[in-house]
Design a protein around this motif. Structure first.
Motif, mmCIF file in Angstrom:
data_model
loop_
_atom_site.group_PDB
_atom_site.id
_atom_site.type_symbol
_atom_site.label_atom_id
_atom_site.label_comp_id
_atom_site.label_asym_id
_atom_site.label_seq_id
_atom_site.Cartn_x
_atom_site.Cartn_y
_atom_site.Cartn_z
ATOM 1 N N GLU A 425 28.424 47.149 41.325
ATOM 2 C CA GLU A 425 28.516 46.373 42.556
ATOM 3 C C GLU A 425 27.261 45.538 42.794
ATOM 4 O O GLU A 425 27.349 44.372 43.213
ATOM 5 C CB GLU A 425 28.768 47.308 43.748
ATOM 6 C CG GLU A 425 30.117 47.999 43.711
ATOM 7 C CD GLU A 425 30.289 49.037 44.795
ATOM 8 O OE1 GLU A 425 31.411 49.539 44.951
ATOM 9 O OE2 GLU A 425 29.298 49.352 45.492
ATOM 10 N N VAL A 428 27.345 42.504 40.530
ATOM 11 C CA VAL A 428 28.342 41.518 40.964
ATOM 12 C C VAL A 428 27.847 40.779 42.202
ATOM 13 O O VAL A 428 27.999 39.557 42.322
ATOM 14 C CB VAL A 428 29.697 42.193 41.239
ATOM 15 C CG1 VAL A 428 30.699 41.178 41.817
ATOM 16 C CG2 VAL A 428 30.256 42.808 39.974
ATOM 17 N N VAL A 434 29.609 34.861 45.296
ATOM 18 C CA VAL A 434 30.249 36.151 45.579
ATOM 19 C C VAL A 434 29.721 36.636 46.925
ATOM 20 O O VAL A 434 28.514 36.756 47.117
ATOM 21 C CB VAL A 434 29.962 37.192 44.477
ATOM 22 C CG1 VAL A 434 30.445 38.576 44.913
ATOM 23 C CG2 VAL A 434 30.641 36.785 43.178
ATOM 24 N N THR A 437 31.721 42.756 47.546
ATOM 25 C CA THR A 437 32.298 43.370 46.354
ATOM 26 C C THR A 437 32.393 44.876 46.513
ATOM 27 O O THR A 437 31.623 45.488 47.277
ATOM 28 C CB THR A 437 31.459 43.028 45.107
ATOM 29 O OG1 THR A 437 32.073 43.575 43.948
ATOM 30 C CG2 THR A 437 30.052 43.567 45.237
ATOM 31 N N CYS A 439 33.739 48.497 43.981
ATOM 32 C CA CYS A 439 34.316 49.057 42.750
ATOM 33 C C CYS A 439 34.985 50.395 43.046
ATOM 34 O O CYS A 439 34.465 51.188 43.835
ATOM 35 C CB CYS A 439 33.220 49.289 41.712
ATOM 36 S SG CYS A 439 33.208 48.064 40.405
ATOM 37 N N LEU A 450 37.504 46.327 39.942
ATOM 38 C CA LEU A 450 36.563 45.561 40.756
ATOM 39 C C LEU A 450 37.324 44.654 41.712
ATOM 40 O O LEU A 450 38.219 43.915 41.304
ATOM 41 C CB LEU A 450 35.640 44.713 39.869
ATOM 42 C CG LEU A 450 34.744 43.709 40.589
ATOM 43 C CD1 LEU A 450 33.675 44.428 41.404
ATOM 44 C CD2 LEU A 450 34.103 42.743 39.612
ATOM 45 N N TYR A 451 36.933 44.694 42.990
ATOM 46 C CA TYR A 451 37.439 43.767 43.995
ATOM 47 C C TYR A 451 36.265 42.935 44.500
ATOM 48 O O TYR A 451 35.145 43.447 44.659
ATOM 49 C CB TYR A 451 38.062 44.518 45.175
ATOM 50 C CG TYR A 451 39.390 45.162 44.872
ATOM 51 C CD1 TYR A 451 40.586 44.476 45.077
ATOM 52 C CD2 TYR A 451 39.462 46.464 44.378
ATOM 53 C CE1 TYR A 451 41.812 45.071 44.796
ATOM 54 C CE2 TYR A 451 40.681 47.066 44.100
ATOM 55 C CZ TYR A 451 41.848 46.364 44.315
ATOM 56 O OH TYR A 451 43.062 46.951 44.041
ATOM 57 N N TYR A 452 36.525 41.648 44.763
ATOM 58 C CA TYR A 452 35.451 40.823 45.329
ATOM 59 C C TYR A 452 36.031 39.731 46.214
ATOM 60 O O TYR A 452 37.188 39.324 46.085
ATOM 61 C CB TYR A 452 34.582 40.215 44.231
ATOM 62 C CG TYR A 452 35.197 39.044 43.477
ATOM 63 C CD1 TYR A 452 34.857 37.729 43.797
ATOM 64 C CD2 TYR A 452 36.105 39.254 42.436
ATOM 65 C CE1 TYR A 452 35.418 36.658 43.100
ATOM 66 C CE2 TYR A 452 36.660 38.202 41.735
ATOM 67 C CZ TYR A 452 36.320 36.905 42.072
ATOM 68 O OH TYR A 452 36.867 35.835 41.385
ATOM 69 N N LYS A 458 37.715 34.297 38.632
ATOM 70 C CA LYS A 458 37.661 35.589 37.941
ATOM 71 C C LYS A 458 37.108 35.449 36.521
ATOM 72 O O LYS A 458 36.298 36.271 36.083
ATOM 73 C CB LYS A 458 39.048 36.230 37.910
ATOM 74 C CG LYS A 458 39.513 36.790 39.236
ATOM 75 C CD LYS A 458 40.679 37.746 39.083
ATOM 76 C CE LYS A 458 41.923 37.025 38.611
ATOM 77 N NZ LYS A 458 43.096 37.927 38.556
ATOM 78 N N GLN A 480 40.401 39.166 42.852
ATOM 79 C CA GLN A 480 39.794 38.299 43.859
ATOM 80 C C GLN A 480 40.666 38.380 45.113
ATOM 81 O O GLN A 480 41.871 38.118 45.064
ATOM 82 C CB GLN A 480 39.726 36.855 43.352
ATOM 83 C CG GLN A 480 39.012 35.900 44.285
ATOM 84 C CD GLN A 480 38.948 34.491 43.709
ATOM 85 O OE1 GLN A 480 39.723 34.137 42.823
ATOM 86 N NE2 GLN A 480 38.014 33.692 44.194
#
Length: 505
Positions: A425, A428, A434, A437, A439, A450-452, A458, A480
């Motif tokens: 994280e 990222v 970004v 974020t 994880c 992973l989300y962001y 991506k 994303q």
């Protein structure tokens, strides 16, 4: 010698009865009003024969709810705050655990409260209790019998089994916390707090009790404003709020979306943050906007009565660095213990454990789970001494500052390697464009997810991340998303992300 938190309220109500204590921007209560309401509620509880019992407070977030808390304490009882935004199943589990003889409601929550199974419990409106004639003699006798290890509240935290755990704190631990937190952050009579956390979390202690200690003022910020950052900062300015103690996600919501290009805080001089790691990139945005303000990282679990470590950020940090959690508050000690119960060596990771007055009484009606984490200090056996095992992993850096590494349950074993999801994280969060974020790890499929939130595509994110992380740490799936889900307390809701991942697969 002080042995009851109501000493604060009695003293300040005598000298500043007409000063605003708590406000939500619409309804305000002065110290004299809070004091009188608390004594009416305490007298009502005495008349009903409710003493040394858990009393549920199920009200909308407002100054009246705060007065209800103090009223429960005045009656010699301890309050259990719940809220409509909690899931119904969780509320029922809490009610089943505490078996309260009384549930205090307002006009907005009474109908909801009546849908739950209360067994022998009675529902009563706050307004009815507020009309009770004050029984000074009875309240005086209650205070005369009080000691500082009497419980003051029970707040419920999430349990790994799905059953919430009720943490019971006492007057001694709360007073110790309030005194040292106030000294560290420099609270005083001119402090104007902007409260972010719901009142059913212990995080609100940072505002509620220093307010009555110093005769300060707390604004209970409407929760909807935390999804409208520009309006939130405008609210801070209108009410001249100069001190905030927020979770990191709340601060990041403001800085990550260009809010300061439109409006900036005009009165803030004290910012404390905690509960999550503050991405240094976002911290720099805040520091640039408020260069003269003090910024303090706070760390601590509910079981330790709020925060137990602090770090005043006074040096420069690179975006790849982590802001330390620093040093323990006075009158408590941090033990960094290995799995064998030994002190961790120089540079070695260990579990963060707490000893001292700040420890709470344990989990209400839950001796088994209490015994799992409130344990004998393994460094000696000469006499009983309880420490609390936080489940957090830490280590000391070269400057001797304590660093939070991860939650023990955020460490994963992936492709034969032990990995900290927080490290992914952090890397990222340093990437351009970004904003936020998080994880998670799918244990069944052995995949890092992973989300962001941000504008970075991506494919570009993955390419940049390959230059920063070894192959075994690379996320297996990247999503994303438009916005990050948050818990009621403003933290990233990782359970919601897990549910989302299951739905998407």
């Amino acid at each position: 010698m002080q042995n009851n938190v109501l000493d604060y309220l009695e003293q300040i109500a005598a000298v500043k009865p007409d000063k605003v204590a708590y406000s939500d921007g619409t309804l305000s209560l002065c110290f004299g009003e809070v004091y009188h309401l608390s004594r009416s509620i305490g007298s009502y509880l005495h008349r009903k024969g409710i003493y040394k019992k858990p009393v549920v407070v199920f009200m909308a977030k407002s100054p009246k709810e705060v007065a209800a808390f103090f009223g429960v304490v005045a009656g010699g009882d301890f309050y259990v705050p719940i809220d409509e935004e909690m899931p119904n199943g969780r509320i029922q589990l809490i009610l089943d655990n505490v078996q309260s003889p009384l549930v205090i409601c307002d006009q907005d929550t009474k109908a909801v409260a009546e849908t739950f199974r209360l067994d022998q419990g009675e529902i009563i409106l706050f307004e009815e209790m507020a009309r009770e004639a004050v029984d000074d003699v009875a309240l005086g006798k209650i205070r005369g019998r009080a000691i500082d290890t009497d419980p003051i509240y029970i707040v419920f935290t999430s349990g790994s089994t799905g059953i919430p755990k009720g943490v019971a704190a006492c007057h001694r631990s709360v007073i110790d916390y309030v005194e040292h937190l106030s000294e560290i952050l420099g609270f005083g009579p001119d402090t104007v707090f902007g409260n972010q956390s719901p009142l059913y979390f212990d995080a609100c202690l940072k505002e509620l009790y220093p307010t009555i200690k110093f005769g300060a003022t707390t604004y209970l910020i409407p929760r909807n404003l935390f999804s409208i950052p520009v309006k939130l900062v405008e609210y801070l300015n209108v009410h001249k709020i100069n001190t905030i103690c927020w979770v990191v996600s709340a601060l990041t919501m403001v800085s990550a979306f260009g809010t300061f290009d439109t409006v900036q805080p005009e009165h803030l001089h004290t910012i404390a943050f905690g509960s999550e790691v503050f991405p240094v990139k976002q911290f720099h945005i805040w520091k640039k906007v408020l260069p003269q303000a003090s910024f303090t990282n706070l760390y601590g679990p509910t079981e330790g009565t709020g925060m137990c470590c602090y770090y005043r950020v006074e040096r420069e940090f690179g975006e790849e660095e982590m802001i330390p959690i620093g040093w323990p508050f006075p009158n408590r000690e941090i033990l960094l213990l290995t799995p064998e119960g030994k002190l961790a060596g120089e540079g070695e990771e260990g579990e963060i454990c707490i000893r001292g007055t700040a420890l709470t009484l344990g989990y209400y009606n839950d001796p088994e789970r209490t015994a799992e984490v409130f344990v004998q200090n393994p460094l000696h056996t000469a006499y009983p001494e309880c420490i609390y095992k936080t489940g957090d992993i830490g280590r000391y850096n070269e400057q001797g500052e304590l660093l939070f590494v991860s939650r023990r349950d955020h460490q994963i074993k992936h492709m034969g390697h032990r990995i900290e999801l927080g490290e992914i994280e952090v890397n990222v969060a340093m990437l351009p464009d970004v904003r936020m974020t998080a994880c998670i790890y799918d244990t069944k499929k052995a995949k890092i997810i992973l989300y962001y939130v941000g504008e970075l595509a991506k494919k570009e994110l993955a390419a940049l991340l390959r230059t920063k992380l070894p192959r075994y740490m690379m996320p297996n799936r990247i999503f994303q998303i438009e916005e990050m889900p948050f818990t009621a307390n403003g933290k990233i809701d990782r359970m919601a992300l897990r549910n989302r991942e299951e739905e998407e697969t």
